[in-house]
Motif scaffolding. Sequence first.
Motif, PDB file in Angstrom:
ATOM      1  N   PHE A   1       0.825  -1.203   0.000  1.00 26.77           N
ATOM      2  CA  PHE A   1       0.000   0.000   0.000  1.00 26.77           C
ATOM      3  C   PHE A   1       0.865   1.261   0.000  1.00 26.77           C
ATOM      4  O   PHE A   1       0.459   2.314  -0.504  1.00 26.77           O
ATOM      5  CB  PHE A   1      -0.950   0.010   1.194  1.00 26.77           C
ATOM      6  CG  PHE A   1      -0.314   0.423   2.496  1.00 26.77           C
ATOM      7  CD1 PHE A   1      -0.352   1.744   2.924  1.00 26.77           C
ATOM      8  CD2 PHE A   1       0.344  -0.510   3.292  1.00 26.77           C
ATOM      9  CE1 PHE A   1       0.234   2.134   4.116  1.00 26.77           C
ATOM     10  CE2 PHE A   1       0.939  -0.132   4.479  1.00 26.77           C
ATOM     11  CZ  PHE A   1       0.890   1.186   4.890  1.00 26.77           C
ATOM     12  N   ARG A   2       2.060   1.160   0.563  1.00 28.34           N
ATOM     13  CA  ARG A   2       2.953   2.325   0.588  1.00 28.34           C
ATOM     14  C   ARG A   2       3.365   2.721  -0.829  1.00 28.34           C
ATOM     15  O   ARG A   2       3.566   3.907  -1.133  1.00 28.34           O
ATOM     16  CB  ARG A   2       4.193   2.037   1.428  1.00 28.34           C
ATOM     17  CG  ARG A   2       3.902   1.789   2.898  1.00 28.34           C
ATOM     18  CD  ARG A   2       5.184   1.605   3.698  1.00 28.34           C
ATOM     19  NE  ARG A   2       4.905   1.275   5.081  1.00 28.34           N
ATOM     20  CZ  ARG A   2       4.595   2.154   6.033  1.00 28.34           C
ATOM     21  NH1 ARG A   2       4.537   3.441   5.720  1.00 28.34           N
ATOM     22  NH2 ARG A   2       4.350   1.764   7.268  1.00 28.34           N
ATOM     23  N   LEU A   3       3.519   1.736  -1.704  1.00 27.35           N
ATOM     24  CA  LEU A   3       3.880   2.038  -3.079  1.00 27.35           C
ATOM     25  C   LEU A   3       2.730   2.737  -3.803  1.00 27.35           C
ATOM     26  O   LEU A   3       2.948   3.560  -4.689  1.00 27.35           O
ATOM     27  CB  LEU A   3       4.259   0.757  -3.835  1.00 27.35           C
ATOM     28  CG  LEU A   3       5.711   0.281  -3.735  1.00 27.35           C
ATOM     29  CD1 LEU A   3       6.084  -0.036  -2.295  1.00 27.35           C
ATOM     30  CD2 LEU A   3       5.931  -0.934  -4.617  1.00 27.35           C
ATOM     31  N   VAL A   4       1.493   2.403  -3.414  1.00 27.31           N
ATOM     32  CA  VAL A   4       0.326   2.994  -4.066  1.00 27.31           C
ATOM     33  C   VAL A   4       0.011   4.366  -3.484  1.00 27.31           C
ATOM     34  O   VAL A   4      -0.194   5.339  -4.215  1.00 27.31           O
ATOM     35  CB  VAL A   4      -0.899   2.074  -3.938  1.00 27.31           C
ATOM     36  CG1 VAL A   4      -2.112   2.699  -4.631  1.00 27.31           C
ATOM     37  CG2 VAL A   4      -0.605   0.698  -4.519  1.00 27.31           C
ATOM     38  N   PHE A   5      -0.042   4.461  -2.148  1.00 25.72           N
ATOM     39  CA  PHE A   5      -0.517   5.675  -1.498  1.00 25.72           C
ATOM     40  C   PHE A   5       0.587   6.603  -1.021  1.00 25.72           C
ATOM     41  O   PHE A   5       0.330   7.770  -0.715  1.00 25.72           O
ATOM     42  CB  PHE A   5      -1.399   5.309  -0.302  1.00 25.72           C
ATOM     43  CG  PHE A   5      -2.604   4.495  -0.679  1.00 25.72           C
ATOM     44  CD1 PHE A   5      -3.386   4.841  -1.760  1.00 25.72           C
ATOM     45  CD2 PHE A   5      -2.957   3.375   0.054  1.00 25.72           C
ATOM     46  CE1 PHE A   5      -4.498   4.092  -2.114  1.00 25.72           C
ATOM     47  CE2 PHE A   5      -4.075   2.618  -0.275  1.00 25.72           C
ATOM     48  CZ  PHE A   5      -4.842   2.982  -1.364  1.00 25.72           C
ATOM     49  N   GLU A   6       1.830   6.105  -0.941  1.00 28.40           N
ATOM     50  CA  GLU A   6       2.909   6.930  -0.418  1.00 28.40           C
ATOM     51  C   GLU A   6       4.150   6.850  -1.303  1.00 28.40           C
ATOM     52  O   GLU A   6       5.277   6.941  -0.821  1.00 28.40           O
ATOM     53  CB  GLU A   6       3.264   6.482   1.013  1.00 28.40           C
ATOM     54  CG  GLU A   6       2.092   6.560   1.972  1.00 28.40           C
ATOM     55  CD  GLU A   6       2.397   5.934   3.330  1.00 28.40           C
ATOM     56  OE1 GLU A   6       3.563   5.546   3.556  1.00 28.40           O
ATOM     57  OE2 GLU A   6       1.478   5.827   4.157  1.00 28.40           O
ATOM     58  N   SER A   7       3.954   6.679  -2.589  1.00 25.24           N
ATOM     59  CA  SER A   7       5.070   6.513  -3.511  1.00 25.24           C
ATOM     60  C   SER A   7       5.954   7.751  -3.541  1.00 25.24           C
ATOM     61  O   SER A   7       5.471   8.886  -3.502  1.00 25.24           O
ATOM     62  CB  SER A   7       4.542   6.229  -4.929  1.00 25.24           C
ATOM     63  OG  SER A   7       5.606   6.193  -5.857  1.00 25.24           O
ATOM     64  N   ASP A   8       7.261   7.532  -3.622  1.00 26.19           N
ATOM     65  CA  ASP A   8       8.192   8.647  -3.761  1.00 26.19           C
ATOM     66  C   ASP A   8       8.504   8.913  -5.228  1.00 26.19           C
ATOM     67  O   ASP A   8       9.482   9.568  -5.565  1.00 26.19           O
ATOM     68  CB  ASP A   8       9.483   8.380  -2.979  1.00 26.19           C
ATOM     69  CG  ASP A   8      10.217   7.123  -3.449  1.00 26.19           C
ATOM     70  OD1 ASP A   8       9.622   6.349  -4.231  1.00 26.19           O
ATOM     71  OD2 ASP A   8      11.367   6.907  -3.025  1.00 26.19           O
ATOM     72  N   LEU A   9       7.654   8.405  -6.107  1.00 27.07           N
ATOM     73  CA  LEU A   9       7.878   8.545  -7.546  1.00 27.07           C
ATOM     74  C   LEU A   9       6.632   9.086  -8.259  1.00 27.07           C
ATOM     75  O   LEU A   9       6.415   8.823  -9.431  1.00 27.07           O
ATOM     76  CB  LEU A   9       8.276   7.191  -8.143  1.00 27.07           C
ATOM     77  CG  LEU A   9       8.941   7.178  -9.528  1.00 27.07           C
ATOM     78  CD1 LEU A   9      10.264   7.925  -9.494  1.00 27.07           C
ATOM     79  CD2 LEU A   9       9.128   5.767 -10.013  1.00 27.07           C
ATOM     80  N   THR A  10       5.807   9.846  -7.554  1.00 26.03           N
ATOM     81  CA  THR A  10       4.563  10.331  -8.156  1.00 26.03           C
ATOM     82  C   THR A  10       4.800  11.392  -9.226  1.00 26.03           C
ATOM     83  O   THR A  10       3.864  11.749  -9.951  1.00 26.03           O
ATOM     84  CB  THR A  10       3.626  10.907  -7.077  1.00 26.03           C
ATOM     85  OG1 THR A  10       4.351  11.872  -6.293  1.00 26.03           O
ATOM     86  CG2 THR A  10       3.096   9.806  -6.177  1.00 26.03           C
ATOM     87  N   ASN A  11       6.026  11.909  -9.334  1.00 26.48           N
ATOM     88  CA  ASN A  11       6.316  12.843 -10.421  1.00 26.48           C
ATOM     89  C   ASN A  11       6.494  12.129 -11.756  1.00 26.48           C
ATOM     90  O   ASN A  11       6.526  12.762 -12.811  1.00 26.48           O
ATOM     91  CB  ASN A  11       7.580  13.660 -10.107  1.00 26.48           C
ATOM     92  CG  ASN A  11       8.810  12.770  -9.949  1.00 26.48           C
ATOM     93  OD1 ASN A  11       8.714  11.659  -9.424  1.00 26.48           O
ATOM     94  ND2 ASN A  11       9.964  13.263 -10.376  1.00 26.48           N
ATOM     95  N   GLU A  12       6.611  10.802 -11.718  1.00 28.25           N
ATOM     96  CA  GLU A  12       6.695  10.002 -12.935  1.00 28.25           C
ATOM     97  C   GLU A  12       5.276   9.762 -13.461  1.00 28.25           C
ATOM     98  O   GLU A  12       4.439   9.175 -12.759  1.00 28.25           O
ATOM     99  CB  GLU A  12       7.385   8.672 -12.631  1.00 28.25           C
ATOM    100  CG  GLU A  12       7.282   7.617 -13.719  1.00 28.25           C
ATOM    101  CD  GLU A  12       7.919   8.063 -15.029  1.00 28.25           C
ATOM    102  OE1 GLU A  12       7.284   7.861 -16.073  1.00 28.25           O
ATOM    103  OE2 GLU A  12       9.036   8.608 -14.975  1.00 28.25           O
ATOM    104  N   PRO A  13       4.956  10.213 -14.685  1.00 32.00           N
ATOM    105  CA  PRO A  13       3.573  10.111 -15.192  1.00 32.00           C
ATOM    106  C   PRO A  13       2.994   8.697 -15.146  1.00 32.00           C
ATOM    107  O   PRO A  13       1.821   8.514 -14.800  1.00 32.00           O
ATOM    108  CB  PRO A  13       3.702  10.609 -16.640  1.00 32.00           C
ATOM    109  CG  PRO A  13       4.868  11.547 -16.603  1.00 32.00           C
ATOM    110  CD  PRO A  13       5.836  10.932 -15.628  1.00 32.00           C
TER     111      PRO A  13
END
Length: 225
Positions: free
Chosen positions: A117-129
């Motif tokens: 869930f951390r990858l979905v809701f707390e990703s450190d890569l959300t600037n990647e489209p």
Amino acid sequence: MVTEQFDLDESRRRGVRLPRRERRAQLLAAALEVFVAQGYHAAAMDDIAERAGVSKPVLYQHFPGKLELYLAILDSACDAIIANCRSALESTDDNKQRVAAAIDAFYNYVGHDAGAFRLVFESDLTNEPAVRGHVERVTTECADMIAAVIRDDTGLPTAAARLLAVSLVGMAQVSARFWLTDTDGDMAGLSRDQATALVAGLAWRGIRGYPKTDEQHAAEQQDPR
């Protein structure tokens, strides 16, 4: 989820050649552990290969790069959340129970997904489209399903029903993550069932105030519950 389908430690102990499908599951399980522990930017393909007990060439045979590996995990995680939400909405025709089931779907997911869930809701890569698109798909598809129920039940315009649905999804996501991660705070004494009941009660008290369609109102008058 990949961690539920593959015993990573057992596969390393066996040290045998695996069919392609099993090898892919092994690599995804190893990558999930590394990404959750280190985050995308700090994780290295060397770390993932070592965790899986394979050489880097084997890893690259299945995934051409770190981003492709990350997106494959996100695909699996997003599919699981959306499927949980769909099952919750289809589990009953009673809207009060639907609200509770939908809220519980998010709490159940964050509590049993080995940290994905951390990858979905707390990703450190959300600037990647591509990553942002995957993450937004959870809110979009879950909200679409909930909005359809709200629209059918209340007769509200599509835009209004969708806004309410997005609000419910946001409430479920944020509260579930807060409940899980605040282990040293007030949440430590609150069980999952208690947390789900509180948030579901809040959501239902709000959503039930919207008018029902004439057909449903007439049906309830004939068969009140």
